[in-house]
Design a protein around this motif. Structure first.
Motif: not given
Length: 154
Positions: A70-95
């Protein structure tokens, strides 16, 4: 002489903290070759993973009941959000919920009576603290994985 004090300040900067976190997660990702091996393995040796309790949904319960995977998946997800941004995921969620970024920015502009500098410093301090703790978790997970597969001396 200015170089010495600048290097100390830079060591504690958000950018340095982010780089340490991203480096630790990349090291973890390169070390953990078979992530399925760390399912149901507690991150701390003295703790046993128990089923998630339904009483209390606070952050303490959320993080204390996680296994290494669980930590492995969480840490990789946070790293991806930091490197690539969370705007796209937020936009999809808001839409999905029928709210667009323009409506949100209008609402935020109306609430502009806050002290933005104080708010920024508060969140910056919090982000530094959280990233430092997550870096520690990534390093712990990497070392624990090495112990589990028998290469603890590396």
């Amino acid at each position: 002489m200015m170089q010495i004090s600048d290097s100390y300040t830079q060591k504690n900067s958000l950018f340095s903290t982010m780089n340490r976190f991203i480096g630790a997660v990349k090291n973890m990702d390169q070390t953990v070759m078979v992530p399925s091996l760390i399912r149901d393995v507690p991150l701390d040796e003295e703790k046993e993973v128990s089923p998630i309790k339904s009483s209390g949904n606070g952050p303490t319960n959320y993080f204390s009941e996680r296994d290494m995977y669980s930590y492995y998946v969480l840490l990789k997800s946070i790293r991806n959000d930091m490197e690539w941004g969370i705007l796209q995921a937020d936009e999809r969620r808001k839409e999905k919920h029928g709210v667009n970024a323009l409506d949100i920015s209008r609402n935020e502009a109306e609430d502009g009576a806050e002290d933005l500098e104080e708010l920024f410093r508060f969140h910056l301090s919090g982000l530094n603290t959280v990233l430092s703790k997550l870096t520690g978790k990534a390093n712990t997970l990497t070392n624990r994985y090495k112990q589990e597969i028998g290469i603890g001396g590396w």
